[in-house]
Design a protein around this motif. Structure first.
Motif, PDB file in Angstrom:
ATOM      1  N   ALA A  28       0.821  -1.210   0.000  1.00  0.00           N
ATOM      2  CA  ALA A  28       0.000   0.000   0.000  1.00  0.00           C
ATOM      3  C   ALA A  28       0.854   1.258   0.000  1.00  0.00           C
ATOM      4  O   ALA A  28       0.531   2.241  -0.673  1.00  0.00           O
ATOM      5  CB  ALA A  28      -0.928  -0.010   1.209  1.00  0.00           C
ATOM      6  N   MET A  29       1.943   1.258   0.735  1.00  0.00           N
ATOM      7  CA  MET A  29       2.767   2.455   0.825  1.00  0.00           C
ATOM      8  C   MET A  29       3.460   2.772  -0.501  1.00  0.00           C
ATOM      9  O   MET A  29       3.658   3.943  -0.847  1.00  0.00           O
ATOM     10  CB  MET A  29       3.807   2.305   1.939  1.00  0.00           C
ATOM     11  CG  MET A  29       3.223   2.504   3.337  1.00  0.00           C
ATOM     12  SD  MET A  29       2.473   4.145   3.529  1.00  0.00           S
ATOM     13  CE  MET A  29       1.917   4.090   5.225  1.00  0.00           C
ATOM     14  N   LEU A  47       1.038   9.936  -5.311  1.00  0.00           N
ATOM     15  CA  LEU A  47       1.290  11.304  -4.857  1.00  0.00           C
ATOM     16  C   LEU A  47       2.537  11.917  -5.493  1.00  0.00           C
ATOM     17  O   LEU A  47       2.860  13.071  -5.236  1.00  0.00           O
ATOM     18  CB  LEU A  47       1.425  11.333  -3.331  1.00  0.00           C
ATOM     19  CG  LEU A  47       0.120  11.336  -2.539  1.00  0.00           C
ATOM     20  CD1 LEU A  47       0.409  11.303  -1.045  1.00  0.00           C
ATOM     21  CD2 LEU A  47      -0.743  12.537  -2.880  1.00  0.00           C
ATOM     22  N   GLY A  48       3.243  11.138  -6.299  1.00  0.00           N
ATOM     23  CA  GLY A  48       4.429  11.660  -6.957  1.00  0.00           C
ATOM     24  C   GLY A  48       5.614  11.818  -6.027  1.00  0.00           C
ATOM     25  O   GLY A  48       6.462  12.695  -6.238  1.00  0.00           O
ATOM     26  N   LEU A  49       5.702  10.971  -5.008  1.00  0.00           N
ATOM     27  CA  LEU A  49       6.834  11.016  -4.077  1.00  0.00           C
ATOM     28  C   LEU A  49       8.061  10.356  -4.704  1.00  0.00           C
ATOM     29  O   LEU A  49       7.958   9.590  -5.660  1.00  0.00           O
ATOM     30  CB  LEU A  49       6.460  10.304  -2.777  1.00  0.00           C
ATOM     31  CG  LEU A  49       5.393  10.999  -1.925  1.00  0.00           C
ATOM     32  CD1 LEU A  49       4.861  10.047  -0.859  1.00  0.00           C
ATOM     33  CD2 LEU A  49       5.955  12.262  -1.290  1.00  0.00           C
ATOM     34  N   ASP A  50       9.216  10.642  -4.144  1.00  0.00           N
ATOM     35  CA  ASP A  50      10.460  10.055  -4.633  1.00  0.00           C
ATOM     36  C   ASP A  50      10.408   8.533  -4.469  1.00  0.00           C
ATOM     37  O   ASP A  50      10.149   8.037  -3.357  1.00  0.00           O
ATOM     38  CB  ASP A  50      11.652  10.619  -3.852  1.00  0.00           C
ATOM     39  CG  ASP A  50      12.977  10.159  -4.419  1.00  0.00           C
ATOM     40  OD1 ASP A  50      13.377   9.015  -4.130  1.00  0.00           O
ATOM     41  OD2 ASP A  50      13.606  10.946  -5.158  1.00  0.00           O
ATOM     42  N   GLN A  71      11.463   4.748   1.064  1.00  0.00           N
ATOM     43  CA  GLN A  71      12.182   4.203   2.216  1.00  0.00           C
ATOM     44  C   GLN A  71      11.646   4.782   3.531  1.00  0.00           C
ATOM     45  O   GLN A  71      11.481   4.066   4.522  1.00  0.00           O
ATOM     46  CB  GLN A  71      13.677   4.499   2.083  1.00  0.00           C
ATOM     47  CG  GLN A  71      14.379   3.677   1.018  1.00  0.00           C
ATOM     48  CD  GLN A  71      15.844   4.038   0.870  1.00  0.00           C
ATOM     49  OE1 GLN A  71      16.313   5.018   1.460  1.00  0.00           O
ATOM     50  NE2 GLN A  71      16.576   3.266   0.084  1.00  0.00           N
ATOM     51  N   ALA A  72      11.370   6.103   3.534  1.00  0.00           N
ATOM     52  CA  ALA A  72      10.826   6.737   4.740  1.00  0.00           C
ATOM     53  C   ALA A  72       9.449   6.183   5.074  1.00  0.00           C
ATOM     54  O   ALA A  72       9.114   5.961   6.247  1.00  0.00           O
ATOM     55  CB  ALA A  72      10.765   8.245   4.542  1.00  0.00           C
ATOM     56  N   VAL A 108       6.884  13.148   5.802  1.00  0.00           N
ATOM     57  CA  VAL A 108       7.247  12.796   4.428  1.00  0.00           C
ATOM     58  C   VAL A 108       6.528  13.718   3.434  1.00  0.00           C
ATOM     59  O   VAL A 108       7.112  14.167   2.445  1.00  0.00           O
ATOM     60  CB  VAL A 108       6.906  11.320   4.141  1.00  0.00           C
ATOM     61  CG1 VAL A 108       7.164  10.982   2.668  1.00  0.00           C
ATOM     62  CG2 VAL A 108       7.730  10.395   5.036  1.00  0.00           C
ATOM     63  N   LEU A 109       5.279  14.036   3.714  1.00  0.00           N
ATOM     64  CA  LEU A 109       4.495  14.850   2.786  1.00  0.00           C
ATOM     65  C   LEU A 109       4.945  16.310   2.764  1.00  0.00           C
ATOM     66  O   LEU A 109       4.618  17.034   1.817  1.00  0.00           O
ATOM     67  CB  LEU A 109       3.005  14.770   3.153  1.00  0.00           C
ATOM     68  CG  LEU A 109       2.377  13.387   3.007  1.00  0.00           C
ATOM     69  CD1 LEU A 109       0.898  13.428   3.386  1.00  0.00           C
ATOM     70  CD2 LEU A 109       2.537  12.844   1.595  1.00  0.00           C
ATOM     71  N   THR A 110       5.702  16.748   3.767  1.00  0.00           N
ATOM     72  CA  THR A 110       6.232  18.114   3.695  1.00  0.00           C
ATOM     73  C   THR A 110       7.181  18.278   2.516  1.00  0.00           C
ATOM     74  O   THR A 110       7.396  19.389   2.035  1.00  0.00           O
ATOM     75  CB  THR A 110       6.978  18.488   4.997  1.00  0.00           C
ATOM     76  OG1 THR A 110       8.073  17.589   5.195  1.00  0.00           O
ATOM     77  CG2 THR A 110       6.042  18.423   6.196  1.00  0.00           C
TER      78      THR A 110
END
Length: 285
Positions: free
Chosen positions: A123-124, A131-134, A140-141, A164-166
């Motif tokens: 899920a993560m 969300l377009g995260l790295d 990893q975070a 993480v979302l910041t």
């Protein structure tokens, strides 16, 4: 649960308040809307569905689980929008997050109150992708949040998620902390000068506002023509079974999501027909 219930929730929308507001009106729930960083908004619900409102009417309390309510709201907000909605929720036993994005199946994760992971690891990764995260550092975070840690309870897990979302612009206003009871959360938001109430102003005004927002955005090509009709048909086809499923589960949130899908679809078909009828007259003018 009652007015002192530990349950609470936040709806984080990846869009500016002026974009979120007209759509949030359609939920017909008392909420506060505030900016939450660069390109983010936060909706703070009053929380009555999971606190029980029956006493005001002289009958027994009517209470719904907080996760069931807010996941339905998130799905309803995300339908037909170009921006995702992240629901954060907590009660005395658990806490969790659910990401809704368009017509895709919502993805979420749950922790027990002591921080014990109780969800699917994949899920993560899906969460980060949508969300377009790295895909390396941020994933990893996030994976650290789903590993056993005796020193991290559910509140710490949610704070870790927000940290993480910041990295993609989210900054919650002061006082809107995870694990805060819903009534205190709403009061804290109400003290913020930038917070605005979201109130139902009538179906015609809400629909007009939503159309104005859509036509001034990149959704305009989907407002009329073949793509608009296909989208509206898909919304109607998906809305009915979703509403019926919500009725079987006695989930007001999912019933609302299905009803909004049906309403969006019907509105889309009617709007396309109306604009199609107007265009020849405009052309002759």
């Amino acid at each position: 649960m009652n007015a002192t219930s530990p349950a609470g929730a936040l709806l984080l929308c990846r869009a500016e308040p002026e974009t979120v507001g007209p759509v949030a009106h359609l939920l017909r729930e008392r909420m506060l809307l505030a900016p939450a960083g660069d390109g983010w908004s936060v909706l703070v619900p009053e929380g009555k569905p999971w606190q029980g409102t029956g006493k005001e009417a002289g009958v027994a309390d009517v209470v719904e689980p907080v996760d069931r309510v807010v996941v339905g709201w998130a799905a309803a907000l995300a339908v037909g929008s170009t921006w995702p909605v992240l629901a954060l929720w907590w009660d005395g036993d658990r806490a969790g997050c659910t990401l809704a994005s368009g017509f895709r199946r919502p993805v979420g994760y749950v922790w027990l109150a002591d921080g014990t992971p109780a969800g699917e690891d994949e899920a993560m990764r899906t969460f980060a992708e949508r969300l377009g995260l790295d895909p390396v550092l941020d994933v990893q975070a996030l994976e650290e949040l789903i590993r056993p840690d005796p020193d991290a309870d559910a509140r710490i897990r949610l704070r870790g998620l927000l940290a993480v979302l910041t990295r993609i612009g989210l900054i919650l206003p002061p006082g809107l902390d995870p694990d805060t009871p819903g009534d205190r959360l709403y009061a804290a938001a109400d003290e913020r000068p930038e917070a605005e109430p979201v109130a139902w102003t009538g179906r015609s005004e809400a629909v007009k506002a939503e159309l104005d927002v859509a036509e001034s955005s990149r959704l305009d090509p989907w407002m009329r023509g073949p793509r608009a009709r296909a989208l509206a048909g898909a919304q109607c086809a998906a809305g009915l079974p979703l509403a019926l499923w919500g009725l079987r589960r006695r989930s007001g949130g999912w019933v609302l999501a299905g009803a909004l899908l049906l309403a969006h679809g019907a509105l889309g078909l009617a709007y396309d027909r109306m604009r199609g009828a107007e265009e020849p007259a405009d052309g002759r003018g």
